[in-house]
Motif scaffolding. Structure first.
Motif, PDB file in Angstrom:
ATOM      1  N   GLU A   1      30.244  -6.469  98.073  1.00 25.39           N
ATOM      2  CA  GLU A   1      29.004  -7.182  98.350  1.00 25.39           C
ATOM      3  C   GLU A   1      29.272  -8.656  98.628  1.00 25.39           C
ATOM      4  O   GLU A   1      30.238  -9.233  98.132  1.00 25.39           O
ATOM      5  N   TRP A   2      28.381  -9.269  99.416  1.00 22.10           N
ATOM      6  CA  TRP A   2      28.439 -10.699  99.683  1.00 22.10           C
ATOM      7  C   TRP A   2      27.744 -11.468  98.566  1.00 22.10           C
ATOM      8  O   TRP A   2      26.780 -10.992  97.979  1.00 22.10           O
ATOM      9  N   ALA A   3      28.244 -12.674  98.316  1.00 18.08           N
ATOM     10  CA  ALA A   3      27.577 -13.563  97.366  1.00 18.08           C
ATOM     11  C   ALA A   3      27.876 -15.006  97.743  1.00 18.08           C
ATOM     12  O   ALA A   3      28.979 -15.335  98.198  1.00 18.08           O
ATOM     13  N   VAL A   4      26.884 -15.858  97.579  1.00 21.06           N
ATOM     14  CA  VAL A   4      27.070 -17.290  97.812  1.00 21.06           C
ATOM     15  C   VAL A   4      27.588 -17.906  96.525  1.00 21.06           C
ATOM     16  O   VAL A   4      26.910 -17.889  95.494  1.00 21.06           O
ATOM     17  N   ARG A   5      28.821 -18.401  96.584  1.00 21.44           N
ATOM     18  CA  ARG A   5      29.466 -18.965  95.393  1.00 21.44           C
ATOM     19  C   ARG A   5      28.999 -20.382  95.116  1.00 21.44           C
ATOM     20  O   ARG A   5      28.902 -20.800  93.979  1.00 21.44           O
ATOM     21  N   GLU A   6      28.704 -21.131  96.184  1.00 25.18           N
ATOM     22  CA  GLU A   6      28.190 -22.493  96.024  1.00 25.18           C
ATOM     23  C   GLU A   6      27.648 -22.996  97.350  1.00 25.18           C
ATOM     24  O   GLU A   6      28.035 -22.547  98.418  1.00 25.18           O
ATOM     25  N   ALA A   7      26.731 -23.962  97.256  1.00 22.49           N
ATOM     26  CA  ALA A   7      26.166 -24.616  98.434  1.00 22.49           C
ATOM     27  C   ALA A   7      25.955 -26.083  98.116  1.00 22.49           C
ATOM     28  O   ALA A   7      25.425 -26.420  97.047  1.00 22.49           O
TER      29      ALA A   7
ATOM     30  N   GLY B   1      30.483 -12.497 109.628  1.00 23.90           N
ATOM     31  CA  GLY B   1      29.589 -12.000 108.586  1.00 23.90           C
ATOM     32  C   GLY B   1      29.246 -13.068 107.569  1.00 23.90           C
ATOM     33  O   GLY B   1      28.092 -13.192 107.144  1.00 23.90           O
ATOM     34  N   ALA B   2      30.243 -13.852 107.178  1.00 21.39           N
ATOM     35  CA  ALA B   2      30.012 -14.928 106.217  1.00 21.39           C
ATOM     36  C   ALA B   2      29.034 -15.958 106.763  1.00 21.39           C
ATOM     37  O   ALA B   2      28.179 -16.470 106.036  1.00 21.39           O
ATOM     38  N   VAL B   3      29.155 -16.253 108.065  1.00 19.20           N
ATOM     39  CA  VAL B   3      28.243 -17.206 108.696  1.00 19.20           C
ATOM     40  C   VAL B   3      26.821 -16.648 108.707  1.00 19.20           C
ATOM     41  O   VAL B   3      25.856 -17.345 108.370  1.00 19.20           O
ATOM     42  N   ALA B   4      26.672 -15.373 109.081  1.00 17.62           N
ATOM     43  CA  ALA B   4      25.350 -14.747 109.130  1.00 17.62           C
ATOM     44  C   ALA B   4      24.706 -14.702 107.748  1.00 17.62           C
ATOM     45  O   ALA B   4      23.507 -14.955 107.588  1.00 17.62           O
ATOM     46  N   VAL B   5      25.492 -14.395 106.730  1.00 14.22           N
ATOM     47  CA  VAL B   5      24.988 -14.349 105.356  1.00 14.22           C
ATOM     48  C   VAL B   5      24.547 -15.745 104.906  1.00 14.22           C
ATOM     49  O   VAL B   5      23.509 -15.907 104.259  1.00 14.22           O
ATOM     50  N   SER B   6      25.321 -16.755 105.262  1.00 11.17           N
ATOM     51  CA  SER B   6      24.989 -18.132 104.887  1.00 11.17           C
ATOM     52  C   SER B   6      23.680 -18.575 105.527  1.00 11.17           C
ATOM     53  O   SER B   6      22.835 -19.208 104.877  1.00 11.17           O
ATOM     54  N   GLU B   7      23.507 -18.248 106.798  1.00 15.36           N
ATOM     55  CA  GLU B   7      22.282 -18.622 107.497  1.00 15.36           C
ATOM     56  C   GLU B   7      21.074 -17.936 106.851  1.00 15.36           C
ATOM     57  O   GLU B   7      20.016 -18.554 106.660  1.00 15.36           O
TER      58      GLU B   7
ATOM     59  N   LYS C   1      14.031 -33.981 108.272  1.00 16.92           N
ATOM     60  CA  LYS C   1      15.387 -34.338 107.879  1.00 16.92           C
ATOM     61  C   LYS C   1      16.430 -33.490 108.599  1.00 16.92           C
ATOM     62  O   LYS C   1      16.225 -32.301 108.827  1.00 16.92           O
ATOM     63  N   ARG C   2      17.543 -34.112 108.936  1.00 15.68           N
ATOM     64  CA  ARG C   2      18.713 -33.405 109.441  1.00 15.68           C
ATOM     65  C   ARG C   2      19.650 -33.205 108.245  1.00 15.68           C
ATOM     66  O   ARG C   2      19.977 -34.164 107.542  1.00 15.68           O
ATOM     67  N   VAL C   3      20.067 -31.973 108.012  1.00 17.94           N
ATOM     68  CA  VAL C   3      20.848 -31.653 106.819  1.00 17.94           C
ATOM     69  C   VAL C   3      22.125 -30.906 107.179  1.00 17.94           C
ATOM     70  O   VAL C   3      22.116 -30.025 108.051  1.00 17.94           O
ATOM     71  N   HIS C   4      23.213 -31.253 106.517  1.00 18.70           N
ATOM     72  CA  HIS C   4      24.475 -30.527 106.633  1.00 18.70           C
ATOM     73  C   HIS C   4      24.719 -29.804 105.312  1.00 18.70           C
ATOM     74  O   HIS C   4      24.552 -30.391 104.240  1.00 18.70           O
ATOM     75  N   VAL C   5      25.102 -28.536 105.388  1.00 19.38           N
ATOM     76  CA  VAL C   5      25.336 -27.753 104.170  1.00 19.38           C
ATOM     77  C   VAL C   5      26.723 -27.129 104.216  1.00 19.38           C
ATOM     78  O   VAL C   5      27.099 -26.465 105.185  1.00 19.38           O
ATOM     79  N   ASP C   6      27.503 -27.354 103.158  1.00 15.64           N
ATOM     80  CA  ASP C   6      28.798 -26.696 102.984  1.00 15.64           C
ATOM     81  C   ASP C   6      28.602 -25.563 101.978  1.00 15.64           C
ATOM     82  O   ASP C   6      28.067 -25.777 100.879  1.00 15.64           O
ATOM     83  N   LEU C   7      29.037 -24.355 102.366  1.00 13.54           N
ATOM     84  CA  LEU C   7      28.870 -23.205 101.496  1.00 13.54           C
ATOM     85  C   LEU C   7      30.209 -22.513 101.249  1.00 13.54           C
ATOM     86  O   LEU C   7      31.088 -22.494 102.116  1.00 13.54           O
ATOM     87  N   ALA C   8      30.345 -21.945 100.061  1.00 16.62           N
ATOM     88  CA  ALA C   8      31.457 -21.070  99.735  1.00 16.62           C
ATOM     89  C   ALA C   8      30.867 -19.678  99.569  1.00 16.62           C
ATOM     90  O   ALA C   8      29.974 -19.475  98.741  1.00 16.62           O
ATOM     91  N   VAL C   9      31.327 -18.740 100.399  1.00 18.23           N
ATOM     92  CA  VAL C   9      30.786 -17.382 100.392  1.00 18.23           C
ATOM     93  C   VAL C   9      31.918 -16.413 100.062  1.00 18.23           C
ATOM     94  O   VAL C   9      33.013 -16.512 100.622  1.00 18.23           O
ATOM     95  N   VAL C  10      31.657 -15.481  99.145  1.00 22.83           N
ATOM     96  CA  VAL C  10      32.700 -14.558  98.713  1.00 22.83           C
ATOM     97  C   VAL C  10      32.270 -13.108  98.923  1.00 22.83           C
ATOM     98  O   VAL C  10      31.082 -12.785  98.968  1.00 22.83           O
ATOM     99  N   TRP C  11      33.279 -12.250  99.066  1.00 22.73           N
ATOM    100  CA  TRP C  11      33.078 -10.802  99.154  1.00 22.73           C
ATOM    101  C   TRP C  11      33.696 -10.211  97.895  1.00 22.73           C
ATOM    102  O   TRP C  11      34.912 -10.221  97.727  1.00 22.73           O
ATOM    103  N   GLU C  12      32.849  -9.706  97.010  1.00 23.58           N
ATOM    104  CA  GLU C  12      33.313  -9.166  95.743  1.00 23.58           C
ATOM    105  C   GLU C  12      32.631  -7.835  95.454  1.00 23.58           C
ATOM    106  O   GLU C  12      31.408  -7.725  95.571  1.00 23.58           O
ATOM    107  N   GLY C  13      33.421  -6.833  95.085  1.00 23.19           N
ATOM    108  CA  GLY C  13      32.855  -5.545  94.734  1.00 23.19           C
ATOM    109  C   GLY C  13      32.060  -4.905  95.850  1.00 23.19           C
ATOM    110  O   GLY C  13      31.081  -4.185  95.604  1.00 23.19           O
TER     111      GLY C  13
END
Length: 207
Positions: A193-199, A78-84, A179-191
């Motif tokens: 709901e999903w939320a992206v904490r940082e990218a 789920g976290a991967v799908a939300v990030s995409e 461009k080829r890009v790499h993205v590191d994300l922090a994804v959280v489940w709070e209350g």
């Protein structure tokens, strides 16, 4: 519209710092990844096609499809799908000025998220928009840092060239390279709901 352009280079610096600080402080102890999954989202064909295929350009003014994972219990998948989904909203954000879904997915402490939203809104106020810059997802993987709460996701993608235009359609800024890009994300489940904490996006070497 590239994340690392001079116009928005400050975002990458702030985002990188924010992720480094917040990821370390998300739990009472040192986070330990307990589950990992990798999902390739695209792969090159090993057999060359004798007839070139013309692919229609992606219309970035069409909102990406909201994944079912947005309404399901937390998981690595789920976290991967939300990030995409979040990343695919990025070119849409700058093409339309519609920040609604981006804002709903952005954590209140996500500096990168807030800066991207502000920039898109500023362009819209000036009567400007981005054309092109579609993302093609190459590979995604995720791991569970804090069970049911905090996930680390990595996404590799290709960003197409783009231009920024004004209300009359005149080009005001060009980004001509793919461009080829790499993205590191922090994804959280709070209350519930999903939320992206940082990218944190970084340009990767060309394949």
């Amino acid at each position: 519209m590239p994340w690392w352009s001079s116009r928005r280079s400050a975002l990458l610096v702030v985002a990188t710092t924010a992720l480094a600080l917040t990821a370390a402080g998300c739990t009472d102890g040192t986070p330990v990844a307990v589950e990992t999954t990798t999902r390739p989202t695209a792969s090159p064909s090993s057999t060359p096609s004798p007839t070139p295929t013309v692919t229609a350009p992606v219309d970035v003014t069409v909102k990406p499809t909201r994944p079912a994972a947005m309404d399901e219990p937390p998981s690595v998948e789920g976290a991967v799908a939300v990030s995409e989904y979040f990343l695919l909203l990025y070119p849409y954000l700058y093409a339309t000025g519609d920040v609604t879904d981006w804002s709903l997915l952005s954590h209140s402490e996500c500096t990168f998220c807030a800066n991207a939203e502000t920039n898109a809104e500023s362009m819209s106020v000036l009567g400007q928009r981005s054309e092109g810059g579609a993302f093609t997802l190459i590979e995604s993987s995720g791991s569970e840092v804090t069970p049911g709460a905090w996930y680390a996701v990595k996404v590799d993608l290709v960003q197409e060239p783009s231009v920024s235009v004004n209300a009359t359609g005149s080009v005001v800024e060009e980004f001509p390279e793919t461009k080829r890009v790499h993205v590191d994300l922090a994804v959280v489940w709070e209350g519930g709901e999903w939320a992206v904490r940082e990218a944190t996006p970084t340009e990767a070497p060309a394949a």
